[in-house]
Write a protein that holds these residues in place. Structure first.
Motif, PDB file in Angstrom:
ATOM      1  N   ALA A 220       3.974  -6.445  -6.715  1.00  0.00           N
ATOM      2  CA  ALA A 220       3.475  -6.964  -7.997  1.00  0.00           C
ATOM      3  C   ALA A 220       2.834  -8.339  -7.838  1.00  0.00           C
ATOM      4  CB  ALA A 220       4.616  -7.016  -9.007  1.00  0.00           C
ATOM      5  N   LYS A 221       3.335  -9.129  -6.888  1.00  0.00           N
ATOM      6  CA  LYS A 221       2.805 -10.468  -6.645  1.00  0.00           C
ATOM      7  C   LYS A 221       1.312 -10.421  -6.302  1.00  0.00           C
ATOM      8  CE  LYS A 221       3.421 -14.242  -3.266  1.00  0.00           C
ATOM      9  NZ  LYS A 221       4.240 -14.687  -2.126  1.00  0.00           N
ATOM     10  N   TRP A 222       0.870  -9.292  -5.739  1.00  0.00           N
ATOM     11  CA  TRP A 222      -0.522  -9.165  -5.293  1.00  0.00           C
ATOM     12  C   TRP A 222      -1.313  -8.185  -6.147  1.00  0.00           C
ATOM     13  CZ3 TRP A 222      -1.712 -13.052  -2.346  1.00  0.00           C
ATOM     14  CH2 TRP A 222      -0.692 -13.657  -1.587  1.00  0.00           C
ATOM     15  N   GLY A 223      -0.847  -7.966  -7.374  1.00  0.00           N
ATOM     16  CA  GLY A 223      -1.600  -7.135  -8.319  1.00  0.00           C
ATOM     17  C   GLY A 223      -1.493  -5.645  -8.069  1.00  0.00           C
ATOM     18  N   LEU A 224      -0.419  -5.224  -7.390  1.00  0.00           N
ATOM     19  CA  LEU A 224      -0.219  -3.812  -7.082  1.00  0.00           C
ATOM     20  C   LEU A 224       0.939  -3.254  -7.911  1.00  0.00           C
ATOM     21  CD1 LEU A 224      -0.315  -4.315  -3.221  1.00  0.00           C
ATOM     22  CD2 LEU A 224      -2.071  -3.082  -4.519  1.00  0.00           C
ATOM     23  N   PRO A 225       0.899  -1.951  -8.255  1.00  0.00           N
ATOM     24  CA  PRO A 225       2.062  -1.358  -8.942  1.00  0.00           C
ATOM     25  C   PRO A 225       3.275  -1.390  -8.014  1.00  0.00           C
ATOM     26  CG  PRO A 225       0.127   0.110  -9.004  1.00  0.00           C
ATOM     27  CD  PRO A 225      -0.182  -0.992  -8.047  1.00  0.00           C
ATOM     28  N   GLU A 226       4.392  -1.882  -8.488  1.00  0.00           N
ATOM     29  CA  GLU A 226       5.574  -2.073  -7.640  1.00  0.00           C
ATOM     30  C   GLU A 226       6.098  -0.752  -7.082  1.00  0.00           C
ATOM     31  OE1 GLU A 226       7.449  -4.200  -5.356  1.00  0.00           O
ATOM     32  OE2 GLU A 226       6.685  -5.469  -6.962  1.00  0.00           O
ATOM     33  N   ASP A 227       5.881   0.367  -7.830  1.00  0.00           N
ATOM     34  CA  ASP A 227       6.418   1.661  -7.373  1.00  0.00           C
ATOM     35  C   ASP A 227       5.361   2.507  -6.655  1.00  0.00           C
ATOM     36  OD1 ASP A 227       4.831   2.057  -9.572  1.00  0.00           O
ATOM     37  OD2 ASP A 227       6.199   3.442 -10.599  1.00  0.00           O
ATOM     38  N   ALA A 228       4.215   1.910  -6.331  1.00  0.00           N
ATOM     39  CA  ALA A 228       3.136   2.676  -5.695  1.00  0.00           C
ATOM     40  C   ALA A 228       3.311   2.730  -4.179  1.00  0.00           C
ATOM     41  CB  ALA A 228       1.783   2.053  -6.034  1.00  0.00           C
ATOM     42  N   PHE A 229       2.735   3.759  -3.584  1.00  0.00           N
ATOM     43  CA  PHE A 229       2.605   3.839  -2.134  1.00  0.00           C
ATOM     44  C   PHE A 229       1.219   3.275  -1.813  1.00  0.00           C
ATOM     45  CE2 PHE A 229       1.314   5.952   1.815  1.00  0.00           C
ATOM     46  CZ  PHE A 229       2.417   5.698   2.619  1.00  0.00           C
ATOM     47  N   VAL A 230       1.194   2.120  -1.156  1.00  0.00           N
ATOM     48  CA  VAL A 230      -0.064   1.368  -1.002  1.00  0.00           C
ATOM     49  C   VAL A 230      -0.689   1.634   0.364  1.00  0.00           C
ATOM     50  CG1 VAL A 230      -1.114  -0.935  -0.973  1.00  0.00           C
ATOM     51  CG2 VAL A 230       0.739  -0.424  -2.590  1.00  0.00           C
ATOM     52  N   VAL A 231      -1.878   2.226   0.327  1.00  0.00           N
ATOM     53  CA  VAL A 231      -2.651   2.487   1.547  1.00  0.00           C
ATOM     54  C   VAL A 231      -3.747   1.427   1.635  1.00  0.00           C
ATOM     55  CG1 VAL A 231      -4.084   4.143   2.805  1.00  0.00           C
ATOM     56  CG2 VAL A 231      -2.201   4.957   1.350  1.00  0.00           C
ATOM     57  N   ALA A 232      -3.621   0.520   2.594  1.00  0.00           N
ATOM     58  CA  ALA A 232      -4.614  -0.548   2.752  1.00  0.00           C
ATOM     59  C   ALA A 232      -5.770  -0.050   3.607  1.00  0.00           C
ATOM     60  CB  ALA A 232      -3.977  -1.780   3.393  1.00  0.00           C
ATOM     61  N   VAL A 233      -6.985  -0.351   3.150  1.00  0.00           N
ATOM     62  CA  VAL A 233      -8.210   0.002   3.893  1.00  0.00           C
ATOM     63  C   VAL A 233      -9.097  -1.251   3.859  1.00  0.00           C
ATOM     64  CG1 VAL A 233      -8.143   2.502   3.622  1.00  0.00           C
ATOM     65  CG2 VAL A 233      -9.030   1.124   1.762  1.00  0.00           C
ATOM     66  N   PHE A 234      -8.625  -2.305   4.528  1.00  0.00           N
ATOM     67  CA  PHE A 234      -9.161  -3.652   4.326  1.00  0.00           C
ATOM     68  C   PHE A 234     -10.407  -3.993   5.152  1.00  0.00           C
ATOM     69  CE2 PHE A 234      -5.736  -6.602   2.296  1.00  0.00           C
ATOM     70  CZ  PHE A 234      -5.791  -5.846   1.136  1.00  0.00           C
ATOM     71  N   ASN A 235     -11.033  -2.994   5.787  1.00  0.00           N
ATOM     72  CA  ASN A 235     -12.249  -3.311   6.524  1.00  0.00           C
ATOM     73  C   ASN A 235     -13.422  -3.551   5.578  1.00  0.00           C
ATOM     74  OD1 ASN A 235     -11.169  -3.248   9.094  1.00  0.00           O
ATOM     75  ND2 ASN A 235     -11.475  -1.052   9.330  1.00  0.00           N
TER      76      ASN A 235
END
Length: 598
Positions: A393-408
């Motif tokens: 949540a600190k970074w604007g993401l849903p706390e219960d989400a599975f977060v797939v980063a694609v930061f390229n």
């Protein structure tokens, strides 16, 4: 008739232009001056005198003269275009853009105006404007400008506008050699986004390098005995808040100063940031080449008696490749900045490892291949370290989400990898994709494509660009990192692993596609390296579904990053120095460069 006395203005201009084209700036300058004595408002005399001043780094004088030419002949498109180029060099990009716009208004067919406008627009993050300007260059040159074709493809990729990228690839494949006089070579950097084979990449790099080398007389060097301290010169535009600098800092600091004398040759922005300050402190000598022409920059390096010149840019943006073509050092080494061959004949060695250039791949490189034992990429143990798990949540993401980063960067994203990412969202209802926002048009395009296949576009979350320390901290909020292909993550892959985030790599045929795999192998995580779209898809789906297995993987990865020499710049330097020692010993004996493994 010394000094041009008694010659007509036309004859003086003709003679001056001959000297100018031959590279005799002093001789040309004297004749232009003689012309302006006879005819003080001669537009071409003023304009060409301004170009000589610009080429000699006398920017205030160049601006004064070219503005004089414009006053004398206000509708000459080239005068406005070249004034723009002077203004870029004096740090006034907005004023320069106005000059380019005026130039193409005066003459819609002025190719150099469009080409310069495109390059500047890209630097100013106006990628739509850059794509439009490059498309005009392609149209006006009948597709014979490989540089414009390559960068048009790159700008379309930045915008995630993929429809025309295959046509650009085909047009590049059909380009004849520049030696036929019918085309200009493509920039090897712009070709990394296409699935060209290493052999094809070598062919294009040879074209680009030979085009530069053909216009530059190389300096001669004779084998000599090693002095007590070997002089290493590092050449780059990126000695500032840049990915290359983040990787390089600790390795540069860790050189054995009793055996190596370190010179940094910088031609990038003279910022006052902490990264640049740290790099300066790591060197014995810091030289600003920015104000110098490429020829004068090469002469400075030669005058400093550099033994081994290490280029950290290759064919990436704003590289001053003419310095390398002039061969100011007896040995020239390609490393770190460009994931591929430089091509041509001016580079002796490329620093690699056995994953990014597997044994048997040496023929695809113009340089002799030197493989370091672990990984070609250095790292910095002093970089900020994230906690094992940042709250989402600190970074604007849903706390219960599975977060797939694609930061390229968005230019590395394409339909093949995006299809896999979308399939993960379709299979896992709690999954979201986490991007860095590079351009609003790319954001809109990716969301529209997701929506078109029934994915809620809100499941694509775009994070702002942040300073390095904050960026590294937020990365650990991700559950999984999926790399891009065929141009993969380099520093971004290091960042994800440093933050303890499991990364799935899709290793292709090229150096640019194999860096994340090299990092994973160095950490002992070969199971996260795939070699096809199908295998990449299967592993991404497995890890997104099997959360217990992923948690175990994450725990092992965090422990590995804390103990692995991969993230220790001090440990990295020993093998690199042994490589330099071996290169010099071969040179000292008068032998040709030859590849080796450290």
């Amino acid at each position: 008739m010394s000094g041009g006395k008694h010659k007509s203005a036309d004859q003086l201009l003709h003679d001056a232009v001959k000297l100018h084209l031959a590279g005799d700036l002093d001789g040309a300058g004297r004749l232009y001056k003689g012309l302006l004595k006879q005819s003080p408002l001669h537009p071409d005399g003023l304009h060409l005198s301004g170009l000589v001043a610009m080429q000699k780094g006398q920017l205030a004088e160049a601006e004064r003269l070219i503005r004089g030419a414009i006053a004398a002949s206000p509708k000459a498109a080239a005068f406005h275009g070249n004034l723009g180029t002077v203004l870029i060099s004096t740090g006034r990009p907005q004023d320069a853009m106005a000059c380019y716009r005026r130039a193409v208004e005066l003459d819609e067919s002025y190719v150099d105006g469009w080409r310069n406008m495109a390059s500047l627009a890209a630097q100013m993050d106006d990628h739509e404007g850059a794509a439009l300007a490059y498309s005009n260059v392609v149209r006006l040159t009948g597709g014979a400008d490989g540089g414009a074709l390559g960068y048009l493809g790159l700008e379309l990729a930045v915008l995630c506008d993929w429809d025309n990228v295959p046509m650009v690839r085909e047009a590049i494949s059909a380009l004849p050699s520049w030696r036929t006089g019918k085309s200009l070579p493509a920039s090897p950097f712009s070709l990394l986004i296409h699935d060209f084979s290493p052999a094809e990449q070598r062919r294009y790099a040879d074209e680009a390098a030979s085009f530069i080398e053909n216009r530059t007389a190389p300096m001669a060097h004779k084998p000599s005995a090693r002095r007590p301290r070997l002089r290493l010169g590092y050449l780059s535009e990126d000695f500032h808040d840049h990915a290359t600098a983040y990787l390089l800092a600790e390795a540069l600091e860790s050189h054995d100063r009793s055996r190596f004398e370190i010179f940094a040759y910088s031609y990038g922005p003279e910022d006052k940031g902490a990264v640049r300050s740290r790099l300066r402190d790591a060197c014995d000598h810091w030289v600003e080449l920015g104000p110098l022409s490429e020829a004068d920059g090469a002469r400075r390096i030669q005058a400093d008696g550099i033994d081994i010149l290490v280029d950290l840019k290759g064919h990436t943006g704003r590289a001053r490749t003419g310095i390398l073509a002039a061969r100011p050092a007896p040995l020239q080494v390609a490393w770190l900045g460009f994931p591929g061959t430089f091509g041509g004949t001016c580079m002796d060695y490329i620093v690699a490892d056995s994953f990014v250039i597997p044994p048997g791949g040496e023929g695809d490189y113009a340089e002799q291949v030197v493989r370091l034992p672990l990984c070609y990429q250095p790292n910095d143990s002093r970089r900020p370290r994230a906690v094992p798990r940042e709250p989402k949540a600190k970074w604007g993401l849903p706390e219960d989400a599975f977060v797939v980063a694609v930061f390229n960067n968005t230019f590395k994203i394409n339909a093949e990898t995006f299809a896999v990412w979308i399939s993960v969202l379709q299979a896992q209802s709690d999954a979201v994709l986490w991007f860095v926002e590079f351009h609003p048009a790319a954001t809109a395009s990716l969301r529209a494509m997701a929506s078109a296949v029934g994915i809620d576009p809100a499941r694509l979350i775009f994070a702002p660009r942040l300073p390095q320390a904050e960026h590294l901290a937020r990365l650990s909020a991700a559950d999984l990192f999926l790399d891009t292909w065929p141009c993969g993550g380099h520093t971004t892959a290091s960042d994800a692993l440093w933050a303890g985030v499991p990364l799935v790599a899709w290793a292709g045929r090229t150096f640019a596609s194999r860096v994340a795999g090299s990092l994973l192998r160095a950490l002992g995580f070969d199971e996260l390296i795939t070699d096809s779209q199908g295998a990449y898809h299967a592993l991404a789906q497995y890890l997104a579904k099997e959360r217990v297995a992923l948690a175990d993987l994450r725990q092992r990865l965090w422990a590995a990053t804390q103990s692995s020499p991969l993230f220790d710049g001090k440990a990295f330097v020993g093998p690199l120095e042994r490589a330099f020692d071996t290169m010099w010993a071969t040179w000292e004996k008068g032998e040709k460069p030859q590849g080796f493994d450290v």
